[in-house]
Scaffold this motif. Sequence first.
Motif, PDB file in Angstrom:
ATOM      1  N   PHE A   1       0.930  -1.343   0.149  1.00 45.37           N
ATOM      2  CA  PHE A   1       0.030   0.039  -0.124  1.00 45.37           C
ATOM      3  C   PHE A   1       0.952   1.244  -0.067  1.00 45.37           C
ATOM      4  O   PHE A   1       0.493   2.147  -0.722  1.00 45.37           O
ATOM      5  N   LEU A   2       2.043   1.304   0.676  1.00 43.24           N
ATOM      6  CA  LEU A   2       2.794   2.355   1.002  1.00 43.24           C
ATOM      7  C   LEU A   2       3.794   2.536  -0.441  1.00 43.24           C
ATOM      8  O   LEU A   2       4.133   3.626  -0.837  1.00 43.24           O
ATOM      9  N   LYS A   3       4.378   1.373  -0.921  1.00 46.23           N
ATOM     10  CA  LYS A   3       5.218   1.268  -1.697  1.00 46.23           C
ATOM     11  C   LYS A   3       4.698   1.676  -3.148  1.00 46.23           C
ATOM     12  O   LYS A   3       5.343   2.308  -3.971  1.00 46.23           O
ATOM     13  N   ASN A   4       3.556   1.023  -3.559  1.00 42.78           N
ATOM     14  CA  ASN A   4       3.168   1.366  -4.646  1.00 42.78           C
ATOM     15  C   ASN A   4       1.652   2.337  -4.861  1.00 42.78           C
ATOM     16  O   ASN A   4       0.953   2.279  -5.850  1.00 42.78           O
ATOM     17  N   PHE A   5       1.432   2.915  -3.630  1.00 45.23           N
ATOM     18  CA  PHE A   5       0.454   4.019  -3.747  1.00 45.23           C
ATOM     19  C   PHE A   5       0.422   4.950  -4.717  1.00 45.23           C
ATOM     20  O   PHE A   5       1.430   5.775  -4.882  1.00 45.23           O
ATOM     21  N   THR A   6      -0.697   5.220  -5.401  1.00 39.37           N
ATOM     22  CA  THR A   6      -0.998   6.281  -6.469  1.00 39.37           C
ATOM     23  C   THR A   6      -2.306   7.114  -6.281  1.00 39.37           C
ATOM     24  O   THR A   6      -2.928   7.450  -7.152  1.00 39.37           O
ATOM     25  N   TYR A   7      -2.651   7.068  -5.024  1.00 38.88           N
ATOM     26  CA  TYR A   7      -3.714   7.947  -4.457  1.00 38.88           C
ATOM     27  C   TYR A   7      -5.288   7.173  -5.326  1.00 38.88           C
ATOM     28  O   TYR A   7      -5.938   8.213  -5.786  1.00 38.88           O
ATOM     29  N   LYS A   8      -5.460   5.908  -5.438  1.00 47.50           N
ATOM     30  CA  LYS A   8      -6.519   5.491  -5.994  1.00 47.50           C
ATOM     31  C   LYS A   8      -7.471   4.864  -4.993  1.00 47.50           C
ATOM     32  O   LYS A   8      -7.037   4.499  -3.982  1.00 47.50           O
ATOM     33  N   TYR A   9      -8.575   4.876  -5.043  1.00 47.94           N
ATOM     34  CA  TYR A   9      -9.738   4.570  -4.222  1.00 47.94           C
ATOM     35  C   TYR A   9      -9.648   2.846  -3.932  1.00 47.94           C
ATOM     36  O   TYR A   9      -9.820   2.743  -2.693  1.00 47.94           O
ATOM     37  N   GLU A  10      -9.399   2.263  -4.895  1.00 48.06           N
ATOM     38  CA  GLU A  10      -9.408   0.900  -4.876  1.00 48.06           C
ATOM     39  C   GLU A  10      -8.238   0.472  -3.882  1.00 48.06           C
ATOM     40  O   GLU A  10      -8.326  -0.576  -3.135  1.00 48.06           O
ATOM     41  N   GLU A  11      -6.943   1.167  -3.899  1.00 50.57           N
ATOM     42  CA  GLU A  11      -5.918   0.806  -3.088  1.00 50.57           C
ATOM     43  C   GLU A  11      -6.056   0.906  -1.440  1.00 50.57           C
ATOM     44  O   GLU A  11      -5.463   0.467  -0.852  1.00 50.57           O
ATOM     45  N   THR A  12      -7.180   1.919  -1.221  1.00 51.33           N
ATOM     46  CA  THR A  12      -7.316   1.973   0.247  1.00 51.33           C
ATOM     47  C   THR A  12      -8.112   0.796   0.985  1.00 51.33           C
ATOM     48  O   THR A  12      -8.156   0.392   2.124  1.00 51.33           O
ATOM     49  N   PHE A  13      -8.578   0.019   0.055  1.00 52.62           N
ATOM     50  CA  PHE A  13      -9.884  -1.004   0.499  1.00 52.62           C
ATOM     51  C   PHE A  13      -8.865  -2.158   1.126  1.00 52.62           C
ATOM     52  O   PHE A  13      -9.273  -2.444   2.440  1.00 52.62           O
ATOM     53  N   LEU A  14      -8.027  -2.560   0.473  1.00 51.90           N
ATOM     54  CA  LEU A  14      -6.998  -3.770   1.493  1.00 51.90           C
ATOM     55  C   LEU A  14      -6.547  -3.215   2.645  1.00 51.90           C
ATOM     56  O   LEU A  14      -6.354  -4.092   3.674  1.00 51.90           O
ATOM     57  N   PHE A  15      -6.309  -2.093   2.398  1.00 50.05           N
ATOM     58  CA  PHE A  15      -5.464  -1.572   3.838  1.00 50.05           C
ATOM     59  C   PHE A  15      -6.371  -1.115   4.960  1.00 50.05           C
ATOM     60  O   PHE A  15      -5.981  -1.617   6.168  1.00 50.05           O
ATOM     61  N   VAL A  16      -7.500  -0.509   4.772  1.00 45.54           N
ATOM     62  CA  VAL A  16      -8.721  -0.636   5.761  1.00 45.54           C
ATOM     63  C   VAL A  16      -9.075  -1.990   6.097  1.00 45.54           C
ATOM     64  O   VAL A  16      -9.553  -2.157   7.278  1.00 45.54           O
ATOM     65  N   LYS A  17      -9.180  -2.975   5.251  1.00 49.62           N
ATOM     66  CA  LYS A  17      -9.532  -4.241   5.663  1.00 49.62           C
ATOM     67  C   LYS A  17      -8.701  -4.772   6.583  1.00 49.62           C
ATOM     68  O   LYS A  17      -8.866  -5.651   7.616  1.00 49.62           O
ATOM     69  N   LYS A  18      -7.178  -4.521   6.402  1.00 51.11           N
ATOM     70  CA  LYS A  18      -6.175  -4.829   7.489  1.00 51.11           C
ATOM     71  C   LYS A  18      -6.372  -4.351   8.682  1.00 51.11           C
ATOM     72  O   LYS A  18      -6.402  -5.169   9.650  1.00 51.11           O
ATOM     73  N   LEU A  19      -6.716  -3.051   8.758  1.00 49.05           N
ATOM     74  CA  LEU A  19      -6.910  -2.304   9.885  1.00 49.05           C
ATOM     75  C   LEU A  19      -8.011  -2.693  10.535  1.00 49.05           C
ATOM     76  O   LEU A  19      -7.934  -2.879  11.813  1.00 49.05           O
ATOM     77  N   ILE A  20      -9.122  -3.268   9.848  1.00 48.49           N
ATOM     78  CA  ILE A  20     -10.539  -3.737  10.886  1.00 48.49           C
ATOM     79  C   ILE A  20     -10.110  -4.842  11.229  1.00 48.49           C
ATOM     80  O   ILE A  20     -10.616  -5.259  12.357  1.00 48.49           O
ATOM     81  N   SER A  21      -9.458  -5.817  10.504  1.00 51.25           N
ATOM     82  CA  SER A  21      -9.116  -7.251  11.083  1.00 51.25           C
ATOM     83  C   SER A  21      -8.230  -6.859  12.229  1.00 51.25           C
ATOM     84  O   SER A  21      -8.645  -8.017  13.189  1.00 51.25           O
ATOM     85  N   ASP A  22      -7.443  -6.338  12.409  1.00 53.96           N
ATOM     86  CA  ASP A  22      -6.452  -6.226  13.581  1.00 53.96           C
ATOM     87  C   ASP A  22      -7.176  -5.347  14.649  1.00 53.96           C
ATOM     88  O   ASP A  22      -7.033  -5.942  15.650  1.00 53.96           O
ATOM     89  N   PHE A  23      -8.036  -4.629  14.260  1.00 50.54           N
ATOM     90  CA  PHE A  23      -9.147  -4.031  15.577  1.00 50.54           C
ATOM     91  C   PHE A  23      -9.812  -5.216  16.135  1.00 50.54           C
ATOM     92  O   PHE A  23      -9.933  -5.197  17.145  1.00 50.54           O
ATOM     93  N   LEU A  24     -10.405  -5.884  14.997  1.00 49.40           N
ATOM     94  CA  LEU A  24     -11.506  -6.856  15.613  1.00 49.40           C
ATOM     95  C   LEU A  24     -10.731  -8.140  16.233  1.00 49.40           C
ATOM     96  O   LEU A  24     -11.434  -8.513  17.210  1.00 49.40           O
ATOM     97  N   SER A  25      -9.723  -8.275  15.747  1.00 44.80           N
ATOM     98  CA  SER A  25      -8.841  -9.396  16.510  1.00 44.80           C
ATOM     99  C   SER A  25      -8.181  -8.788  17.779  1.00 44.80           C
ATOM    100  O   SER A  25      -7.336  -9.661  18.607  1.00 44.80           O
ATOM    101  N   LYS A  26      -8.172  -7.672  18.130  1.00 43.62           N
ATOM    102  CA  LYS A  26      -7.897  -7.109  19.363  1.00 43.62           C
ATOM    103  C   LYS A  26      -6.334  -6.731  19.688  1.00 43.62           C
ATOM    104  O   LYS A  26      -5.892  -6.805  20.515  1.00 43.62           O
ATOM    105  N   LYS A  27      -5.867  -6.976  18.238  1.00 41.10           N
ATOM    106  CA  LYS A  27      -4.335  -6.631  18.362  1.00 41.10           C
ATOM    107  C   LYS A  27      -4.284  -4.991  18.596  1.00 41.10           C
ATOM    108  O   LYS A  27      -3.064  -4.564  18.980  1.00 41.10           O
ATOM    109  N   ILE A  28      -5.369  -4.286  18.151  1.00 45.82           N
ATOM    110  CA  ILE A  28      -5.161  -2.820  18.185  1.00 45.82           C
ATOM    111  C   ILE A  28      -6.433  -2.531  19.012  1.00 45.82           C
ATOM    112  O   ILE A  28      -7.380  -2.931  18.642  1.00 45.82           O
ATOM    113  N   SER A  29      -6.243  -1.553  20.018  1.00 43.16           N
ATOM    114  CA  SER A  29      -7.377  -1.071  20.716  1.00 43.16           C
ATOM    115  C   SER A  29      -8.259   0.110  20.159  1.00 43.16           C
ATOM    116  O   SER A  29      -9.367   0.046  20.193  1.00 43.16           O
ATOM    117  N   SER A  30      -7.693   0.929  19.526  1.00 40.14           N
ATOM    118  CA  SER A  30      -8.030   1.971  18.912  1.00 40.14           C
ATOM    119  C   SER A  30      -7.253   2.485  17.743  1.00 40.14           C
ATOM    120  O   SER A  30      -6.184   2.379  17.691  1.00 40.14           O
TER     121      SER A  30
END
Length: 298
Positions: free
Chosen positions: A147-176
């Motif tokens: 996401f950071l290396k090949n990022f070109t400010y496209k909407y589709e590129e944020t999808f996988l990153f947000v998915k990873k954030l949500i996954s870590d939040f729901l698995s309680k790896k991150i509290s907020s």
Amino acid sequence: MNPKEIKKRILSINSVVKTTEAMKMISIVKLRKSKESLLHIKTYSEHIKKLFLDLIETEKKENLEKNKYFISDFSSISEKKKQLFLVFTSNKGLCGGFNSLIFNKINKIIQKKENLYNQDIFFSIGKKGLDFLYKKKYNIYNGNKKFLKNFTYKYEETFLFVKKLISDFLSKKISSIFLMYNHLKNSFLQEVIVEKFLPIPFSILNFSKKSFHNPILEPSKKIILDYIIPKFLNVKLFKTLLESSNSEHTARMISMHKATENASNIKKNLLLNYNKERQTTITKEILEIISGLEALKK
């Protein structure tokens, strides 16, 4: 300084003026595109948020408090849990105090919670921020590196990153999770905003407002919520990204404009000194000629 050296400096300043002026024009073009994209995503974001809030209004507060995406009170989060600060910086420099404002905010957060230093995690969308985090040896989030290396400010590129954030939040790896970015108040003033991303705060909801509609939802309210919430978060992150980009291009445009003005002022002073030195040289040569003629007459 002799006239030849001054002339060399004038030629050097001329190239600087051309470079800064070109960079200013590039920033103006990029800013125009960024503003257009931001306007579109704001319109889309407002519709998604309205749809999201309309759906939430039909739900009871008690049920939302049990929902995995919500929390009623920020103070209830244990300080021992990990908090992720997602910071938005630039990939390139020459943009004034754009990045330094973010860096100062990060340092203040660390200073306030010095005893909890190891509990705060940071991740930067932007190479300048990542370099700063590595240099300071702060805890860095192991997010999606692609996401950071090949990022070109496209909407589709944020999808996988947000998915990873949500996954870590729901698995309680991150509290907020918090978003830290530069908000453009006007053309000359920017402020750093720290906004909660997850869990979704109840402050955006209005439980006192009574819903006069009770829609029939298919297949079920839970499935629709599970679909609409990631969509809402994805749009929010992308809008923040474009706001940061808009602030960056504005800061760089102003910085290059000021650099061009300063270089032009230096050039004027050099031209003035050059003319003075040249005039002094000519006067000296005339005096020598006159002195020579006077000597011949004698």
